[in-house]
Motif scaffolding. Structure first.
Motif, short mmCIF file in Angstrom:
data_model
loop_
_atom_site.label_atom_id
_atom_site.label_comp_id
_atom_site.label_asym_id
_atom_site.label_seq_id
_atom_site.Cartn_x
_atom_site.Cartn_y
_atom_site.Cartn_z
N ILE A 192 0.83 -1.20 0.00
CA ILE A 192 0.00 0.00 0.00
C ILE A 192 0.87 1.25 0.00
O ILE A 192 0.53 2.26 -0.63
CB ILE A 192 -0.94 -0.03 1.22
CG1 ILE A 192 -1.97 -1.15 1.02
CG2 ILE A 192 -1.64 1.31 1.41
CD1 ILE A 192 -2.75 -1.46 2.26
N THR A 218 3.42 1.76 -1.61
CA THR A 218 3.91 2.11 -2.95
C THR A 218 2.83 2.80 -3.80
O THR A 218 3.10 3.21 -4.91
CB THR A 218 4.38 0.85 -3.72
OG1 THR A 218 3.25 0.04 -4.05
CG2 THR A 218 5.36 0.03 -2.91
N LEU A 219 1.62 2.89 -3.26
CA LEU A 219 0.51 3.46 -4.04
C LEU A 219 0.41 4.97 -3.83
O LEU A 219 0.80 5.50 -2.78
CB LEU A 219 -0.81 2.82 -3.63
CG LEU A 219 -0.91 1.29 -3.76
CD1 LEU A 219 -2.30 0.83 -3.35
CD2 LEU A 219 -0.59 0.84 -5.17
N GLU A 270 -4.80 6.17 -5.63
CA GLU A 270 -4.87 4.72 -5.76
C GLU A 270 -5.32 4.08 -4.44
O GLU A 270 -6.14 3.17 -4.42
CB GLU A 270 -3.50 4.16 -6.17
CG GLU A 270 -3.17 4.40 -7.64
CD GLU A 270 -1.76 3.96 -7.98
OE1 GLU A 270 -1.53 3.60 -9.16
OE2 GLU A 270 -0.87 3.97 -7.10
N LYS A 271 -4.75 4.59 -3.37
CA LYS A 271 -5.15 4.08 -2.05
C LYS A 271 -6.64 4.23 -1.85
O LYS A 271 -7.31 3.33 -1.34
CB LYS A 271 -4.42 4.88 -0.95
CG LYS A 271 -3.02 4.40 -0.68
CD LYS A 271 -2.39 5.21 0.43
CE LYS A 271 -0.89 5.00 0.46
NZ LYS A 271 -0.20 6.02 1.26
N THR A 312 -6.97 2.83 4.79
CA THR A 312 -6.82 1.83 3.73
C THR A 312 -6.24 0.54 4.29
O THR A 312 -6.74 -0.54 4.00
CB THR A 312 -5.91 2.37 2.60
OG1 THR A 312 -6.48 3.59 2.12
CG2 THR A 312 -5.81 1.38 1.47
N ILE A 366 -4.70 -2.45 -9.71
CA ILE A 366 -3.67 -1.63 -9.06
C ILE A 366 -2.85 -2.48 -8.08
O ILE A 366 -1.62 -2.47 -8.09
CB ILE A 366 -4.32 -0.45 -8.29
CG1 ILE A 366 -4.91 0.56 -9.28
CG2 ILE A 366 -3.30 0.22 -7.37
CD1 ILE A 366 -5.80 1.61 -8.63
#
Lengths: 148, 148
Positions: free
Chosen positions: A118, A120-121, A125-126, B5, B135
């Motif tokens: 996560i 890296t997002l 995107e998260k 998240t 993703i």
DNA sequence: GCATAAAGTTAAGAGAACTTAACTAAAAAG
DNA sequence: CTTTTTAGTTAAGTTCTCTTAACTTTATGC
């Protein structure tokens, strides 16, 4: 479009499962427990409380096998086994604080990889991932309750 | 937001893992194989081809144990074991067509539940899920290749 | 109430997965 | 070229799971 979604979900799942199964195996080993034992603890973590028969049904093993596995977990202090007040033949088992802690620790280890992922997002995107998994979790819970 | 998240992902993962592990166990039993054996087949499905030492490392078992498990899978016709042409001490194993078919069948069974789940979603929800898992899958592949 | 069914435990034994130790064969090191 | 390391297998023995069968205790059907 639905076809597409299935495909995407399957791919993610394969990847995720492959990784998770190894991680659980390693964790079980480090905790000095076998996979069947860990599986029962996970089941209890999920369901909260369980009759012996439910265990043998879920894992498709005999009552005797379930009973023996439970006995070991009681010995280890991971679960508590008590008489069902409604039916004195039946026993119910549930996690002790120690058992709960163990499963949480295992989950945390498995989560580490996901957290790395996560990280890296991007923020957007998260947010997308967050929404999507909330949708899936919600749907899974509905499906599960309607199955029973 | 990142905290959020992570939380969502963990919840989904717990639910999903719990279900998948049971499903795999049942499938293994119906196929007449043990979990360790199925795990090796899954590993091969994922990696394509593997040295014996990689197996023992991945599953944290001795070389002897890996060798014995592999022997059974060879006997069963699920994998093929050949000499590594670059190092004649080493052996490499890979799935046979039969082994590949078995793993695919297992995956299909596990997918059934997810497909049910997806069916309950609206078109826009499906689209969101699709995007999010793409993703995640992408990110996971990147992470995995950078780990090596 | 009495026979039958159901929930669980216990015991005995089969089968699987490990481990360590001894061994074979090939590669690497010197 | 000899020594040492590495990859894998084989053998013996241990531990664990799981099964069937016998048993105990409680509930249910008639």
């Amino acid at each position: 479009m639905s076809k597409q979604t299935n495909q995407t979900v399957h791919e993610w799942m394969s990847l995720f499962m492959h990784r998770s199964m190894r991680t659980w195996g390693q964790f079980a080993k480090s905790a000095g427990l076998s996979m069947p034992q860990i599986s029962i603890l996970m089941q209890l973590h999920h369901k909260g409380i369980c009759g012996m028969s439910q265990i043998s049904e879920q894992f498709e093993i005999s009552n005797a096998a379930a009973s023996q596995l439970a006995e070991k977990l009681v010995q280890g202090g991971y679960i508590e086994r008590t008489e069902d007040p409604n039916d004195r033949r039946a026993k119910v088992i549930q996690l002790t604080a120690q058992g709960e802690a163990l499963i949480k620790k295992g989950a945390a280890e498995r989560h580490r990889w996901l957290d790395e992922l996560i990280k890296t997002l991007s923020a957007s995107e998260k947010e997308k991932v967050n929404q999507a998994l909330m949708i899936l979790t919600e749907a899974a819970k509905k499906l599960e309750s309607s199955e029973k």
